[in-house]
Design an enzyme around this catalytic site. Sequence first.
Site, mmCIF file in Angstrom:
data_model
loop_
_atom_site.group_PDB
_atom_site.id
_atom_site.type_symbol
_atom_site.label_atom_id
_atom_site.label_comp_id
_atom_site.label_asym_id
_atom_site.label_seq_id
_atom_site.Cartn_x
_atom_site.Cartn_y
_atom_site.Cartn_z
ATOM 1 N N ASP A 168 8.276 4.183 -1.821
ATOM 2 C CA ASP A 168 8.825 4.368 -3.158
ATOM 3 C C ASP A 168 8.034 3.492 -4.145
ATOM 4 O O ASP A 168 6.986 3.902 -4.640
ATOM 5 C CB ASP A 168 10.320 4.032 -3.123
ATOM 6 C CG ASP A 168 11.003 4.244 -4.452
ATOM 7 O OD1 ASP A 168 10.347 4.700 -5.394
ATOM 8 O OD2 ASP A 168 12.207 3.951 -4.564
ATOM 9 N N THR A 169 8.479 2.275 -4.386
ATOM 10 C CA THR A 169 7.724 1.396 -5.303
ATOM 11 C C THR A 169 6.475 0.828 -4.635
ATOM 12 O O THR A 169 5.589 0.316 -5.305
ATOM 13 C CB THR A 169 8.592 0.201 -5.730
ATOM 14 O OG1 THR A 169 8.906 -0.579 -4.563
ATOM 15 C CG2 THR A 169 9.878 0.647 -6.393
ATOM 16 N N GLY A 206 6.677 -1.717 -2.700
ATOM 17 C CA GLY A 206 6.959 -3.135 -2.471
ATOM 18 C C GLY A 206 6.981 -3.490 -0.986
ATOM 19 O O GLY A 206 6.340 -4.460 -0.558
ATOM 20 N N ASP A 214 9.626 -1.766 8.670
ATOM 21 C CA ASP A 214 10.873 -2.524 8.805
ATOM 22 C C ASP A 214 11.567 -2.127 10.097
ATOM 23 O O ASP A 214 11.167 -1.159 10.758
ATOM 24 C CB ASP A 214 11.781 -2.432 7.570
ATOM 25 C CG ASP A 214 12.455 -1.086 7.382
ATOM 26 O OD1 ASP A 214 12.742 -0.404 8.376
ATOM 27 O OD2 ASP A 214 12.718 -0.726 6.222
ATOM 28 N N LYS A 224 11.735 -6.993 7.506
ATOM 29 C CA LYS A 224 11.850 -7.242 6.062
ATOM 30 C C LYS A 224 13.305 -7.359 5.659
ATOM 31 O O LYS A 224 14.202 -6.905 6.368
ATOM 32 C CB LYS A 224 11.156 -6.131 5.263
ATOM 33 C CG LYS A 224 12.042 -4.978 4.891
ATOM 34 C CD LYS A 224 11.416 -3.959 4.002
ATOM 35 C CE LYS A 224 12.423 -2.811 3.817
ATOM 36 N NZ LYS A 224 11.869 -1.561 3.395
ATOM 37 N N HIS A 227 15.928 10.153 5.650
ATOM 38 C CA HIS A 227 15.889 8.689 5.808
ATOM 39 C C HIS A 227 16.638 8.281 7.081
ATOM 40 O O HIS A 227 16.216 7.360 7.788
ATOM 41 C CB HIS A 227 16.474 8.019 4.572
ATOM 42 C CG HIS A 227 16.517 6.537 4.690
ATOM 43 N ND1 HIS A 227 15.378 5.775 4.822
ATOM 44 C CD2 HIS A 227 17.556 5.676 4.743
ATOM 45 C CE1 HIS A 227 15.717 4.503 4.933
ATOM 46 N NE2 HIS A 227 17.028 4.415 4.894
ATOM 47 N N ARG A 247 15.867 -6.816 2.181
ATOM 48 C CA ARG A 247 16.008 -6.410 0.769
ATOM 49 C C ARG A 247 16.699 -7.524 0.014
ATOM 50 O O ARG A 247 17.625 -8.156 0.530
ATOM 51 C CB ARG A 247 16.834 -5.136 0.634
ATOM 52 C CG ARG A 247 16.074 -3.912 1.007
ATOM 53 C CD ARG A 247 16.265 -2.722 0.067
ATOM 54 N NE ARG A 247 15.268 -1.710 0.413
ATOM 55 C CZ ARG A 247 14.119 -1.536 -0.219
ATOM 56 N NH1 ARG A 247 13.816 -2.267 -1.269
ATOM 57 N NH2 ARG A 247 13.255 -0.634 0.174
ATOM 58 N N ASP A 270 6.198 4.441 7.746
ATOM 59 C CA ASP A 270 7.530 4.388 7.140
ATOM 60 C C ASP A 270 7.943 5.832 6.842
ATOM 61 O O ASP A 270 7.098 6.732 6.814
ATOM 62 C CB ASP A 270 7.489 3.564 5.842
ATOM 63 C CG ASP A 270 8.836 2.885 5.561
ATOM 64 O OD1 ASP A 270 9.867 3.352 6.073
ATOM 65 O OD2 ASP A 270 8.838 1.891 4.816
ATOM 66 N N ARG A 300 18.711 7.313 0.834
ATOM 67 C CA ARG A 300 18.844 5.897 1.216
ATOM 68 C C ARG A 300 20.249 5.366 0.922
ATOM 69 O O ARG A 300 20.610 4.310 1.410
ATOM 70 C CB ARG A 300 17.780 5.057 0.484
ATOM 71 C CG ARG A 300 16.397 5.240 1.102
ATOM 72 C CD ARG A 300 15.287 4.911 0.132
ATOM 73 N NE ARG A 300 15.237 3.518 -0.230
ATOM 74 C CZ ARG A 300 14.430 3.032 -1.182
ATOM 75 N NH1 ARG A 300 13.623 3.850 -1.841
ATOM 76 N NH2 ARG A 300 14.426 1.757 -1.459
#
Length: 320
Positions: free
Chosen positions: A229-230, A232, A175, A198, A136, A200, A225, A102
């Site tokens: 990861d998290t 979120g 996204d 979205k 990615h 960041r 996606d 990323r």
Amino acid sequence: MNSSYQLGDLAVFSVGAHPKLSSAICEYLHIPLGQMEVKKFNNENTFVRILENVRSRDVFFVQPTSAPVNDNIMELLITIDAAKRASAGRITVVIPYYGYGRTDKKDQPRVPITARLVADLLTTAGADRVVTVDLHAGQIQGFFNIPVDELTVVPLLVDYFLKKKIPDLVVAATDVGISKAARDVAQRLNAPLAIVEKRRIGNDDSTEVLSLIGDVKGRPVLTFDDEIDTGGSLVSALGALKKAGATQLYATASHGVFSNGAIDRICGVSDLEELVVTDTVPTDEEKSHPKLTILQSCDLLGEAIYRIHNGHSVGEMFTY
Ligand code: R5P
């Protein structure tokens, strides 16, 4: 795979991050897993020893550069050095999940392009080629001056959801950046596409949903996606989709990175039916959840290794 083929001097090793996947790849190839040891001295220096002859052999080192990312990268670099000094014939690094992917552009002043730096480190250490899965950004291939075979688990994920036969399904990109890949997923599932826009917030992991493009009212939705990861981004997207009238919610991604309690956070979303990823990143058995399905990537990686070793097309694996 036709097991009557001679695999010759092929050798596949697990550097240490994902022994389960490495063993499954070797099962597919009908070869024993290569023997090597990786350890850390008391002073935290990493030590690697390849425990069998690799002189002139076609060696493949399997190592997703997932957490602990820096240790896993360093282990891989040291392993490549060991193989080079042991006169390996060709060194291929198999990186099912490419960490730092990323950090692939200078999108603010005075920041690094770490995805490029890692590519340079691998090449300088002595890697001859790379096998990886769903980067990615596809352009990361160009960070390497050695051949890169980027495989994709999208057909695996799509086949799984095709079998579920979910009527009226809409595919949603979590996204804008992933919308092209999500369009491919939608087409393969014969479903329309929606896009969650979205943003960041700063350089931490926070995200905010700005808007939803497309109609999901009264329909089941599958989010897509490249990685989670998290969680979120996904949790925000699921909330926005529910608010827009989606009925059942499903989520899928190529890589389940799942840092900081992500599995519980995502699976705790009451309207989520199922979360589906592949095993490109090792998942702690203890972190498993009834809503989580992990598909195996060993046949894909094994077949790619088989084809690379035998000089066959890898691209043909994805033409359908
Ligand atoms: C980012 O651009 C990626 O496509 C994913 O959306 C991101 O890695 C997900 O991160 P998290 O799960 O931490 O929101």
